[in-house]
Design a protein around this motif. Structure first.
Motif, PDB file in Angstrom:
ATOM      1  N   LYS A  24       0.832  -1.204   0.000  1.00  0.00           N
ATOM      2  CA  LYS A  24       0.000   0.000   0.000  1.00  0.00           C
ATOM      3  C   LYS A  24       0.865   1.251   0.000  1.00  0.00           C
ATOM      4  O   LYS A  24       0.622   2.194  -0.754  1.00  0.00           O
ATOM      5  CB  LYS A  24      -0.922   0.007   1.227  1.00  0.00           C
ATOM      6  CG  LYS A  24      -2.104  -0.948   1.122  1.00  0.00           C
ATOM      7  CD  LYS A  24      -3.029  -0.767   2.296  1.00  0.00           C
ATOM      8  CE  LYS A  24      -4.262  -1.651   2.163  1.00  0.00           C
ATOM      9  NZ  LYS A  24      -5.187  -1.486   3.280  1.00  0.00           N
ATOM     10  N   LEU A  32       1.064   4.214  -2.883  1.00  0.00           N
ATOM     11  CA  LEU A  32       0.799   5.626  -2.592  1.00  0.00           C
ATOM     12  C   LEU A  32       1.964   6.504  -3.031  1.00  0.00           C
ATOM     13  O   LEU A  32       1.776   7.572  -3.605  1.00  0.00           O
ATOM     14  CB  LEU A  32       0.560   5.807  -1.090  1.00  0.00           C
ATOM     15  CG  LEU A  32      -0.635   5.040  -0.510  1.00  0.00           C
ATOM     16  CD1 LEU A  32      -0.748   5.291   0.980  1.00  0.00           C
ATOM     17  CD2 LEU A  32      -1.907   5.431  -1.215  1.00  0.00           C
ATOM     18  N   THR A  67      -0.258  10.142  -4.211  1.00  0.00           N
ATOM     19  CA  THR A  67      -1.563  10.094  -3.573  1.00  0.00           C
ATOM     20  C   THR A  67      -1.818  11.289  -2.674  1.00  0.00           C
ATOM     21  O   THR A  67      -0.942  11.760  -1.973  1.00  0.00           O
ATOM     22  CB  THR A  67      -1.647   8.810  -2.734  1.00  0.00           C
ATOM     23  OG1 THR A  67      -1.421   7.719  -3.594  1.00  0.00           O
ATOM     24  CG2 THR A  67      -2.990   8.657  -2.063  1.00  0.00           C
ATOM     25  N   THR A  80      -7.025   1.836   0.430  1.00  0.00           N
ATOM     26  CA  THR A  80      -6.513   2.501  -0.768  1.00  0.00           C
ATOM     27  C   THR A  80      -7.674   2.612  -1.750  1.00  0.00           C
ATOM     28  O   THR A  80      -8.247   1.601  -2.165  1.00  0.00           O
ATOM     29  CB  THR A  80      -5.356   1.699  -1.391  1.00  0.00           C
ATOM     30  OG1 THR A  80      -4.287   1.633  -0.445  1.00  0.00           O
ATOM     31  CG2 THR A  80      -4.866   2.359  -2.667  1.00  0.00           C
TER      32      THR A  80
END
Length: 340
Positions: free
Chosen positions: A6, A10, A15, A28
């Motif tokens: 994750k 990102l 993100t 997510t």
């Protein structure tokens, strides 16, 4: 999905983060929702569910769809919240979505709910094609307003039109898909050949053509109606034109990605995504939302637009997406803006 995966997703995707710092569960969430809306969505959700943190991965419709397909065998997303229904139909056909009937789904307009039982996705709102026409810049160029899609192929508009690239933009794809439905395959490509002669360039954003028309950079931007209404409300000298043949449309929708390690949290988010409160949020950006009776009138939203929405064949659009985009790219991509 592991926490390390994750975090890598990102970092690679730039993100935007939203939500409380001390969340117990992280999701997510891939989205094509306008960037300025994401913090508000997360804040409203977290007011009720402070134990779930949303990590947004945001890009245009085409980019997010391609990213999901590329990650088919190693999914990095838990939920998709705000992606074109035509894209989610494609993901459904690939077995990439976790079917789920969120609490209260029966309160939504049925055309906003996937036909399977339980549904693979649920709709949020709809965006509708329109033409943003800058009256000041058009007058300087000696132009008169178009009244139809086919008018835009008139040589007098050469160099005065901008539209979205359908490989990047959901708005661009709904335009191309609707023209193929309205004019037939042969007639649709013939129309786009003629229109291409007048196109100054293709953008990688569905809202950008209207923003450029609003700022006076171009007289005509093929975009979507709410973007035009928003720009006009901000003082732009725009006329929002509903072409006489009818207009394409698509809906933003939500789904759980199959294989998520946080299924219960994902279900909680999807439950929230169809509530009245969520639909009221969607109505600040869209005139048409999934829950009947919620939408309030939008200032400068063009009259007759809802009646002009074509009987959109989502299955056609989804099943032929790859072939349509390949053909479009071969014919017209030479005028696209550089990516990034």
């Amino acid at each position: 999905m592991t926490n390390s995966k994750k975090m890598l997703a990102l970092l690679l995707s730039g993100t935007l983060l939203a939500g409380p710092l001390a969340a117990e569960t992280e999701l997510t969430v891939y989205t094509a929702v306008e960037a300025e809306d994401l913090a508000r969505y997360a804040e409203t959700f977290n007011a009720q569910h402070p134990d779930i943190k949303i990590n947004w991965v945001r890009d245009s419709t085409g980019i997010i769809t391609a990213k999901l397909l590329a990650e088919r065998d190693n999914p990095q997303a838990d939920v998709v919240w705000g992606l074109a229904a035509t894209s989610l139909l494609l993901l459904k056909s690939e077995g990439m979505l976790e079917a789920y009937a969120p609490a209260g789904v029966d309160l939504l307009d049925k055309k906003f709910v996937d036909s399977s039982t339980p549904p693979a996705w649920v709709g949020m709102d709809a965006w509708v094609a329109a033409v943003c026409y800058n009256t000041v810049e058009a007058e300087k160029a000696g132009l008169t307003p178009p009244t139809s899609w086919k008018d835009l192929a008139d040589p007098k508009y050469k160099g005065h039109v901008i539209m979205p690239n359908p490989n990047s933009s959901g708005t661009g794809f709904l335009d191309v898909s609707s023209w193929l439905q309205l004019f037939g395959e042969e007639g649709g490509w013939a129309y786009m050949d003629a229109l291409h002669e007048n196109i100054a360039r293709y953008t990688h954003s569905g809202s950008k053509p209207c923003k450029l028309a609003a700022s006076g950079e171009i007289p005509i931007g093929i975009s979507f109606a709410f973007r035009g209404a928003k720009s006009k409300a901000a003082g732009a000298p725009l006329e929002i034109i509903v072409p006489s043949e009818g207009v394409g449309w698509d809906m933003e929708a939500t789904a759980i990605v199959a294989g998520t390690d946080d299924l219960e949290a994902a279900k909680t988010l999807v439950d929230f995504s169809i509530t009245k409160e969520a639909n009221e949020m969607y109505n600040t950006g869209y005139a048409v939302v999934a829950m009947p009776g919620v939408a309030k009138p939008v200032e400068y939203f063009p009259e007759g637009l809802l009646e002009a929405m074509i009987d959109n064949d989502f299955e056609f659009a989804a099943n032929n997406r790859a072939a349509i985009l390949k053909e479009w790219q071969a014919r017209y991509d030479s005028k696209s803006e550089p990516k990034g």
